[in-house]
Design a protein around this motif. Structure first.
Motif, PDB file in Angstrom:
ATOM      1  N   ALA A   1      -1.222   1.761  -4.312  1.00 53.01           N
ATOM      2  CA  ALA A   1       0.049   1.118  -3.998  1.00 53.01           C
ATOM      3  C   ALA A   1       1.197   2.076  -4.271  1.00 53.01           C
ATOM      4  O   ALA A   1       1.070   3.024  -5.055  1.00 53.01           O
ATOM      5  CB  ALA A   1       0.222  -0.158  -4.820  1.00 53.01           C
TER       6      ALA A   1
ATOM      7  N   PHE B   1       0.823  -1.212   0.000  1.00 45.61           N
ATOM      8  CA  PHE B   1       0.000   0.000   0.000  1.00 45.61           C
ATOM      9  C   PHE B   1       0.858   1.263   0.000  1.00 45.61           C
ATOM     10  O   PHE B   1       2.012   1.257   0.415  1.00 45.61           O
ATOM     11  CB  PHE B   1      -0.929   0.008   1.215  1.00 45.61           C
ATOM     12  CG  PHE B   1      -0.223   0.225   2.538  1.00 45.61           C
ATOM     13  CD1 PHE B   1      -0.029   1.488   3.055  1.00 45.61           C
ATOM     14  CD2 PHE B   1       0.263  -0.859   3.264  1.00 45.61           C
ATOM     15  CE1 PHE B   1       0.638   1.690   4.261  1.00 45.61           C
ATOM     16  CE2 PHE B   1       0.926  -0.680   4.470  1.00 45.61           C
ATOM     17  CZ  PHE B   1       1.117   0.599   4.960  1.00 45.61           C
TER      18      PHE B   1
ATOM     19  N   THR C   1      -3.882  -7.907  -4.876  1.00 44.81           N
ATOM     20  CA  THR C   1      -5.044  -7.827  -3.982  1.00 44.81           C
ATOM     21  C   THR C   1      -6.173  -8.727  -4.459  1.00 44.81           C
ATOM     22  O   THR C   1      -7.007  -9.155  -3.656  1.00 44.81           O
ATOM     23  CB  THR C   1      -5.574  -6.382  -3.890  1.00 44.81           C
ATOM     24  OG1 THR C   1      -6.057  -5.957  -5.176  1.00 44.81           O
ATOM     25  CG2 THR C   1      -4.485  -5.423  -3.416  1.00 44.81           C
TER      26      THR C   1
ATOM     27  N   GLY D   1      -6.374   2.872  -5.511  1.00 42.63           N
ATOM     28  CA  GLY D   1      -7.457   2.141  -4.872  1.00 42.63           C
ATOM     29  C   GLY D   1      -8.660   1.989  -5.796  1.00 42.63           C
ATOM     30  O   GLY D   1      -9.369   0.976  -5.745  1.00 42.63           O
TER      31      GLY D   1
ATOM     32  N   SER E   1       4.347  -1.678   3.596  1.00 43.35           N
ATOM     33  CA  SER E   1       3.975  -0.753   2.527  1.00 43.35           C
ATOM     34  C   SER E   1       4.883  -0.945   1.319  1.00 43.35           C
ATOM     35  O   SER E   1       5.848  -1.712   1.354  1.00 43.35           O
ATOM     36  CB  SER E   1       4.073   0.692   3.029  1.00 43.35           C
ATOM     37  OG  SER E   1       5.434   1.106   3.069  1.00 43.35           O
TER      38      SER E   1
END
Length: 229
Positions: free
Chosen positions: A75, A11, A108, A134, A49
């Motif tokens: 990301a 992320f 994801t 996102g 992250s």
């Protein structure tokens, strides 16, 4: 309004921290009308992250039934081709740092996150938000077809390719779907949600606290379409 901000491996920290701080401050300013936590599809865990070795802790599992807002970050990593293969021989932290952003977003889809996000999208009482990449997570999961959304300008073509009405705007409000463009748009998205859901006085107080003036018009699919200039 209870907000759950989703963490996944790779992320972008600013996509998470900017709205987290705005929403947390909104909760303080409103006497508790807003609460916020960091969650993951897998439950409580340390999440690496995509920015160096920075790690944040998810304190709970994503649970759309408890949420008024589910917010999905993008990301952080290298730009690269979506089909680029990850390095499975590297450690978890190194894989996040070495992978391209499309690869990190694509990973994801192999988790429980798409199922949980669909549950959130299907619940009219839950607002789903996304910052930067996102929106691409939601789009690649097949959850945004026919909706209006934005993302980082480098990903707008990908949104279009998944059947989304991609809008080149900083924040796009499509009712129970609110999306932001590049990483710093998380500030503006969260302030817009504070104004919309809690009230302009709270949003203004938080805006003053952070010495940040929101940028641009929040785009909505309302009113007449503009003529060509």
């Amino acid at each position: 309004m209870h907000a759950q901000i989703v963490l996944f491996d790779g992320f972008d920290p600013l996509d998470v921290i900017a709205p987290y701080e705005v929403l947390h401050a909104g909760g303080t300013a409103s006497g508790g009308l807003v609460s916020v936590e960091l969650v993951s599809a897998e439950g409580p865990r340390e999440v690496v992250s995509g920015a160096g070795a920075l790690v944040l802790r998810a304190t709970a599992a994503l649970d759309p039934a408890r949420a008024g807002l589910v917010l999905v970050p993008g990301a952080a990593g290298r730009t690269g081709a979506p089909g680029e293969a990850p390095d499975h021989d590297a450690g978890a932290g190194q894989r996040q740092q070495d992978a391209s952003i499309p690869v990190l977003l694509g990973r994801t889809l192999t988790t429980e996150l798409p199922v949980l996000l669909k549950a959130a999208m299907d619940d009219p009482e839950v607002i789903v938000g996304a910052v930067c990449g996102g929106s691409l997570v939601l789009a690649m999961a097949g959850l945004l077809k026919g909706r209006h959304a934005t993302t980082h300008h480098l990903g707008l073509d990908m949104l279009d390719a998944t059947g989304v009405h991609a809008v080149r705007a900083r924040v796009v409000d499509d009712g129970d779907l609110v999306t932001g463009a590049g990483v710093t748009s998380g500030l503006d998205l969260a302030l817009h949600l504070l104004e919309r859901e809690v009230g302009p006085q709270i949003a203004h107080a938080v805006e003053e606290l952070f010495a940040h003036e929101r940028r641009g018009t929040v785009w909505r699919h309302q009113g007449p379409a503009p003529a060509a200039f």
